[in-house]
Write a protein that holds these residues in place. Structure first.
Motif, PDB file in Angstrom:
ATOM      1  N   TYR A 126      45.084  39.068  42.936  1.00 19.55           N
ATOM      2  CA  TYR A 126      45.303  40.509  42.907  1.00 19.55           C
ATOM      3  C   TYR A 126      45.374  41.158  44.282  1.00 19.55           C
ATOM      4  N   THR A 127      44.934  40.462  45.334  1.00 13.55           N
ATOM      5  CA  THR A 127      44.870  41.103  46.649  1.00 13.55           C
ATOM      6  C   THR A 127      46.232  41.560  47.198  1.00 13.55           C
ATOM      7  N   PRO A 128      47.358  40.865  46.917  1.00  9.70           N
ATOM      8  CA  PRO A 128      48.635  41.381  47.423  1.00  9.70           C
ATOM      9  C   PRO A 128      48.980  42.772  46.897  1.00  9.70           C
TER      10      PRO A 128
ATOM     11  N   SER B  40      41.043  36.283  37.434  1.00  6.76           N
ATOM     12  CA  SER B  40      41.515  36.873  38.679  1.00  6.76           C
ATOM     13  C   SER B  40      40.955  36.119  39.867  1.00  6.76           C
ATOM     14  N   GLN B  41      41.663  36.246  40.993  1.00  6.94           N
ATOM     15  CA  GLN B  41      41.214  35.583  42.212  1.00  6.94           C
ATOM     16  C   GLN B  41      41.471  36.499  43.394  1.00  6.94           C
ATOM     17  N   SER B  42      40.567  36.449  44.365  1.00  3.10           N
ATOM     18  CA  SER B  42      40.733  37.174  45.617  1.00  3.10           C
ATOM     19  C   SER B  42      40.934  36.179  46.750  1.00  3.10           C
ATOM     20  N   GLU B  43      41.730  36.569  47.733  1.00  5.78           N
ATOM     21  CA  GLU B  43      41.892  35.725  48.901  1.00  5.78           C
ATOM     22  C   GLU B  43      40.672  35.873  49.800  1.00  5.78           C
ATOM     23  N   ASN B  44      40.575  34.992  50.800  1.00  5.39           N
ATOM     24  CA  ASN B  44      39.342  34.912  51.597  1.00  5.39           C
ATOM     25  C   ASN B  44      39.316  35.942  52.722  1.00  5.39           C
ATOM     26  N   LYS B  45      39.435  37.228  52.349  1.00  4.03           N
ATOM     27  CA  LYS B  45      39.338  38.302  53.321  1.00  4.03           C
ATOM     28  C   LYS B  45      38.382  39.358  52.781  1.00  4.03           C
ATOM     29  N   PRO B  46      37.294  39.645  53.485  1.00 11.60           N
ATOM     30  CA  PRO B  46      36.290  40.569  52.969  1.00 11.60           C
ATOM     31  C   PRO B  46      36.837  41.945  52.628  1.00 11.60           C
ATOM     32  N   LEU B  47      37.773  42.464  53.426  1.00  5.66           N
ATOM     33  CA  LEU B  47      38.284  43.804  53.181  1.00  5.66           C
ATOM     34  C   LEU B  47      39.120  43.885  51.912  1.00  5.66           C
ATOM     35  N   GLU B  48      39.609  42.757  51.414  1.00  2.98           N
ATOM     36  CA  GLU B  48      40.450  42.759  50.223  1.00  2.98           C
ATOM     37  C   GLU B  48      39.685  42.358  48.968  1.00  2.98           C
ATOM     38  N   LEU B  49      38.394  42.114  49.098  1.00  2.00           N
ATOM     39  CA  LEU B  49      37.575  41.767  47.943  1.00  2.00           C
ATOM     40  C   LEU B  49      37.200  43.028  47.180  1.00  2.00           C
ATOM     41  N   ARG B  50      37.265  42.955  45.861  1.00  2.00           N
ATOM     42  CA  ARG B  50      36.897  44.076  45.008  1.00  2.00           C
ATOM     43  C   ARG B  50      35.856  43.631  43.996  1.00  2.00           C
ATOM     44  N   GLY B  51      35.032  44.579  43.579  1.00  2.00           N
ATOM     45  CA  GLY B  51      33.994  44.279  42.604  1.00  2.00           C
ATOM     46  C   GLY B  51      34.577  44.057  41.219  1.00  2.00           C
TER      47      GLY B  51
ATOM     48  N   ALA C 182      38.685  44.913  36.931  1.00  2.00           N
ATOM     49  CA  ALA C 182      38.966  45.220  35.529  1.00  2.00           C
ATOM     50  C   ALA C 182      39.868  46.443  35.402  1.00  2.00           C
ATOM     51  N   ASN C 183      39.635  47.448  36.230  1.00  2.00           N
ATOM     52  CA  ASN C 183      40.515  48.627  36.220  1.00  2.00           C
ATOM     53  C   ASN C 183      41.924  48.264  36.673  1.00  2.00           C
ATOM     54  N   LEU C 184      42.023  47.340  37.621  1.00  2.00           N
ATOM     55  CA  LEU C 184      43.341  46.894  38.065  1.00  2.00           C
ATOM     56  C   LEU C 184      44.067  46.167  36.937  1.00  2.00           C
TER      57      LEU C 184
ATOM     58  N   PHE D  12      48.117  45.940  34.667  1.00  2.00           N
ATOM     59  CA  PHE D  12      48.864  44.734  34.313  1.00  2.00           C
ATOM     60  C   PHE D  12      49.165  44.651  32.822  1.00  2.00           C
ATOM     61  N   GLY D  13      48.772  45.687  32.073  1.00  2.00           N
ATOM     62  CA  GLY D  13      49.045  45.686  30.647  1.00  2.00           C
ATOM     63  C   GLY D  13      47.921  45.151  29.793  1.00  2.00           C
ATOM     64  N   LEU D  14      46.750  44.907  30.390  1.00  2.00           N
ATOM     65  CA  LEU D  14      45.609  44.427  29.625  1.00  2.00           C
ATOM     66  C   LEU D  14      44.902  45.591  28.938  1.00  2.00           C
ATOM     67  N   SER D  15      44.326  45.321  27.785  1.00  2.00           N
ATOM     68  CA  SER D  15      43.462  46.309  27.161  1.00  2.00           C
ATOM     69  C   SER D  15      42.140  46.366  27.925  1.00  2.00           C
ATOM     70  N   GLU D  16      41.302  47.323  27.589  1.00  2.00           N
ATOM     71  CA  GLU D  16      40.019  47.437  28.299  1.00  2.00           C
ATOM     72  C   GLU D  16      39.165  46.195  28.099  1.00  2.00           C
ATOM     73  N   GLY D  17      39.138  45.672  26.863  1.00  2.00           N
ATOM     74  CA  GLY D  17      38.361  44.470  26.592  1.00  2.00           C
ATOM     75  C   GLY D  17      38.920  43.245  27.296  1.00  2.00           C
ATOM     76  N   GLU D  18      40.252  43.105  27.317  1.00  2.00           N
ATOM     77  CA  GLU D  18      40.882  41.972  27.989  1.00  2.00           C
ATOM     78  C   GLU D  18      40.673  42.030  29.493  1.00  2.00           C
ATOM     79  N   ALA D  19      40.706  43.243  30.062  1.00  2.00           N
ATOM     80  CA  ALA D  19      40.496  43.394  31.500  1.00  2.00           C
ATOM     81  C   ALA D  19      39.076  43.000  31.897  1.00  2.00           C
ATOM     82  N   LYS D  20      38.098  43.380  31.082  1.00  2.00           N
ATOM     83  CA  LYS D  20      36.713  42.984  31.361  1.00  2.00           C
ATOM     84  C   LYS D  20      36.523  41.481  31.199  1.00  2.00           C
ATOM     85  N   ALA D  21      37.199  40.919  30.200  1.00  2.00           N
ATOM     86  CA  ALA D  21      37.083  39.473  29.974  1.00  2.00           C
ATOM     87  C   ALA D  21      37.669  38.672  31.123  1.00  2.00           C
TER      88      ALA D  21
END
Length: 247
Positions: free
Chosen positions: A138-140, A168-179, A184-186, A190-199
């Motif tokens: 997701y970082t791009p 999901s995966q983040s690249e190895n850059k601290p500034l691009e890491l998200r909680g 899940a909000n991102l 992508f077209g995910l439902s709220e439950g699918e995004a959390k999963a």
């Protein structure tokens, strides 16, 4: 160490140390995974719990030729030492092979550029039936507007087929890491439902780890399902037997 500690400060309780092998480059070997205890002598405690954080080992194989898949089919001792095995197919044929035959836990998808092939439902459904999940970086989508358009467009087309079976995966850059909640909000974009995004940042990741444990420790899995009794069968059962079973 910085990004490792940052992962747990934003809410993650487990991370995977990723070793990437691109067979397109020369002299690529699959080495034994480095023990987390060698890198981190003392592991911090997960926030709000008394448990130590979990550090896993992951192997990601970038394959651009069918011959590269032969190593995954062989019983390599070093491959079996990793907790998670992911494959990054570069062509439609390799994507089909990864979904249908390779013994892996994750299929990585590059959504940052125009895809050279379309996602087809049959191989995706077969991968889901085999317990394999798809992974998006997701970082791009955070750092560049052009890659953001490709990421959202390609992710939406994949979500329409894979029924939300993604992680999901983040690249190895601290500034691009998200909680986890931000990711899940991102996922909603992508077209995910709220439950699918959390999963995608919780249960799907846990299922991938369990799939890896099964791959390492067993040749197969047997599970039982209670078959519902048909109405015709119930009518043929004598009333006295019905009363006994109900009591």
């Amino acid at each position: 160490d910085k990004i490792f500690l940052l992962c747990f400060s934003v809410g993650y309780s487990a991370v995977a140390l990723n070793h990437v092998v691109d067979f397109k480059e020369k002299k690529q070997e699959i080495l034994k995974p480095v023990s987390p205890s060698e890198l981190f002598p003392s592991l911090p405690i997960v926030q709000g719990t008394s448990k130590k954080i979990k550090v896993l080992t992951r192997l990601t194989l970038v394959v651009s030729d069918p011959s590269h898949c032969n190593l995954l089919r062989s019983t390599s001792a070093n491959i079996r030492l990793y907790d998670i095995i992911a494959v990054f197919p570069k062509t439609e044929k390799l994507f089909h092979i990864a979904c249908t035959t390779l013994d892996v836990d994750l299929v990585c998808i590059n959504v940052t550029e125009k895809l050279p092939f379309y996602f087809r439902r049959p191989p995706v459904n077969m991968a889901i039936d085999r317990g394999i999940y798809f992974e998006l970086v997701y970082t791009p989508a955070i750092k560049d507007s052009t890659m953001r358009r490709y990421t959202i467009s390609n992710a939406v087309s994949l979500m329409q087929i894979c029924k939300g079976k993604v992680s999901s995966q983040s690249e190895n850059k601290p500034l691009e890491l998200r909680g986890p909640y931000d990711v899940a909000n991102l996922g909603l974009l992508f077209g995910l439902s709220e439950g699918e995004a959390k999963a995608a940042v919780s249960t799907n990741c846990r299922a991938t780890v369990l799939h890896g444990e099964t791959r390492k420790s067993a040749c197969g899995v047997v599970y039982t399902v209670k078959k519902p009794r048909k109405v015709e069968e119930e009518e043929t059962v004598p009333a006295c037997k019905k009363a006994k079973t109900q009591t």
